[in-house]
Design an enzyme around this catalytic site. Structure first.
Site, PDB file in Angstrom:
ATOM      1  CG  HIS A  61      -1.442 130.199  21.466  1.00 13.55           C
ATOM      2  ND1 HIS A  61      -2.238 130.254  20.340  1.00 13.55           N
ATOM      3  CD2 HIS A  61      -2.101 129.384  22.344  1.00 13.55           C
ATOM      4  CE1 HIS A  61      -3.310 129.487  20.517  1.00 13.55           C
ATOM      5  NE2 HIS A  61      -3.247 128.970  21.726  1.00 13.55           N
ATOM      6  CG  ASN A  99      -5.470 126.559  23.683  1.00 16.17           C
ATOM      7  OD1 ASN A  99      -5.370 127.543  22.951  1.00 16.17           O
ATOM      8  ND2 ASN A  99      -4.665 125.522  23.546  1.00 16.17           N
ATOM      9  CD  GLN A 159      -6.142 128.766  16.981  1.00 12.09           C
ATOM     10  OE1 GLN A 159      -6.128 129.045  18.180  1.00 12.09           O
ATOM     11  NE2 GLN A 159      -5.196 129.160  16.137  1.00 12.09           N
TER      12      GLN A 159
END
Length: 338
Positions: free
Chosen positions: A284, A304, A137
């Site tokens: 998150h 992740n 990201q």
């Protein structure tokens, strides 16, 4: 007097040796992670600041690894980033929830799931052909979009038997729900609702990621650009590991929200079990892709979105069955349209 003089000299020698070793470790780190700070700019302030951040992290890593813990820490590309920069990697905004998610087996059509679905000793989708490669990201708080897209990619692939890579950028640019704010955070279930309303998710190749919010460029009438549509989605009952295992087996990877604290950024191996993340607000979005047991400790396999150079190839093992970092509070699944 002579003894005092020798002691002072030894202290100086040790200090010089320590500084030399720290400088060597810093240089090695910069080389390994391609960090280039111009020492001639601003009198080398940037270089000095980054080095100090690194050394502070070095001290914490050494202290943690010298103890008896279920997980290890190590340096990675984040070790010289400030707290403000690390916060840019987060981004979940919890929307108002009108009711608690119910058990899968209490919902219409799922009453026999506990009997029909055999819960295996372990499950790991990391190498499944329907799970796209780990993404990054970058410095944009768009984790919510990534945690929405990965389960949808998987679900669509299960339906069509063809891998698909979808666009997080479409959500960053176009989802203007009150909780979804591009690089400033959002929520995966709200993102799925948005995709239902606009007609689907674009293919990533046709709407690539830029790590910043741009003008929406999604064409709902351009069928060739649509990679997947959302048929349905729902939450799994909170704080129920068995229900999560049933959902993972039946639907595939689950979107979840967790609480990230300092040690998480330096995770390297083992089963993560830092008590500092418990009982705090989630910040998150990640995706649970399996479960297992390591050294008699139950864990979730969590994907992740900080690239493959973080954690175990982009993944972390988090303790299972204890709601570690709130990983079992907001699990949700999505079903792609055929």
């Amino acid at each position: 007097m002579k003894v005092l003089f020798v002691s002072v000299i030894l202290v100086i020698v040790i200090a010089i040796k320590g500084q030399s070793e720290a400088t060597a470790e810093w240089k090695e780190y910069k080389t390994k992670h391609s960090k280039n700070y111009n020492e001639t700019v601003d009198g080398g302030k940037q270089e000095k600041m980054r080095k100090q951040v690194f050394l502070n992290k070095e001290a914490k890593i050494k202290k943690h690894n010298s103890g008896n813990s279920t997980y290890k820490l190590a340096h990675n590309k984040l070790s010289d980033r400030t707290e403000e920069e690390l916060n840019q990697l987060l981004g979940t905004v919890l929307p108002p929830l009108t009711s608690k998610p119910r058990s899968l087996i209490s919902k219409s059509g799922h009453r026999n799931d506990r009997k029909a679905i055999r819960i295996a000793a372990s499950l790991d989708y990391r190498n499944h052909s329907c799970l796209a490669a780990v993404k990054n990201q970058r410095s944009c708080g768009s984790c919510w979009a990534f945690s929405a897209i990965a389960p949808l990619e998987f679900s669509k692939c299960l339906k069509t038997k063809r891998a698909v890579v979808l666009s997080e950028q479409q959500l960053v640019d176009c989802d203007t729900a009150s909780t979804n704010m591009g690089c400033n955070g959002g929520w995966y279930a709200v993102a799925w609702k948005h995709l239902q309303q606009v007609g689907g998710s674009a293919k990533e190749a046709l709407y690539p990621y830029t790590a910043k919010k741009n003008t929406c460029n999604f064409c709902s009438k351009c069928a060739c650009k649509i990679g997947a549509k959302v048929s349905s989605f729902d939450y799994v009952e909170a704080e129920n590991a068995t229900e999560m295992q049933i959902a993972l087996t039946k639907y595939g990877p689950l979107a979840v929200a967790i609480t990230v604290v300092g040690s998480f950024y330096s995770y390297s191996s083992g089963v993560y079990d830092d008590p500092a993340c418990d009982g705090k607000d989630v910040n998150h979005g990640v995706v649970v892709v399996g479960w297992g047991v390591l050294n008699s400790i139950n864990y979730w396999v969590v994907r992740n979105t900080w690239g493959t150079n973080w954690g175990i190839g982009g993944y972390i093992l988090m303790k299972r069955g204890v709601n570690k970092c709130s990983v079992e509070t907001y699990p949700a699944y999505v079903v792609a349209a055929a």
